[in-house]
Design an enzyme around this catalytic site. Structure first.
Site: not given
Length: 214
Positions: A76, A158
């Site tokens: 990420e 998420h």
């Protein structure tokens, strides 16, 4: 060692993130940015937070180029570097999978100003739709949702993303928004909270400016 202090902070606060119950296993990620060096230190991918050493922490440029570290950076990393590129004053990013924030993210519920601690994030906590994890599209969607006046958002299906001027405050944002997420879920189950007025929140947000400078 390049960015020694920042790498040590990533190790220290990674452990705190787990101890506070904001994530489990090797999930979640965090980073610290040095404006002076224009470099970021980010947690390595898939490594146990309690086994991670400063030398395992990866150093990247804001463009995503690796400068130091043998490990693979968090998948990420785009969701971190976009804030360092585009929001002056943001020097830390924390991404968690805390239970209640993630519950709301799976429901696609943005958090209304039911409690003054929402101000840790801004006037509210927006929730974005699901976007594939580990993509620049997710990073862009989170950045767009947060703009210049939010310090946290929910990532649909998420988790939670928090940003701030330093890692200590940013982890506090993640912790307090998890608390607020639990309140919001509970009050929705009870029929809905009585929200603070825009005038109330304006006063609270003003007082939080000094918190963010610590």
């Amino acid at each position: 060692m390049i960015l020694k202090e920042e790498r040590e902070q990533v190790v220290e606060y990674g452990k705190k993130m787990v101890e506070l119950g904001l994530t489990v296993g090797t999930f979640g990620n965090l980073s610290v940015y040095s404006p002076k060096e224009n470099l970021m230190a980010i947690s390595p991918s898939g490594m146990d937070y309690f086994l991670t050493k400063p030398e395992d922490v990866v150093v990247l440029t804001p463009d995503g180029e690796k400068v130091d570290g043998d490990a693979k950076p968090s998948s990420e990393y785009d969701m971190h570097r976009i804030f360092y590129q585009k929001r002056p004053g943001i020097n830390a990013v924390v991404h968690t999978h805390s239970t209640y924030a993630t519950t709301l993210a799976c429901l696609h519920w943005s958090i209304e100003p039911l409690h003054y601690l929402v101000a840790y994030a801004g006037p509210d906590v927006p929730c974005i739709p699901y976007v594939q994890f580990g993509t620049y599209e997710l990073a862009q969607a989170a950045y767009d949702a947060m703009g210049d006046d939010h310090y946290a958002c929910l990532l649909g299906n998420h988790g939670l993303l928090a940003v701030g001027g330093n890692i200590s405050y940013t982890l506090d944002v993640a912790q307090q928004i998890e608390f607020v997420s639990r309140l919001y879920y509970n009050t929705r189950m009870a029929g809905g909270a009585v929200n603070l007025t825009p005038k109330d929140m304006e006063v609270v947000l003003g007082s939080f400016q000094s918190y963010r400078k610590k």
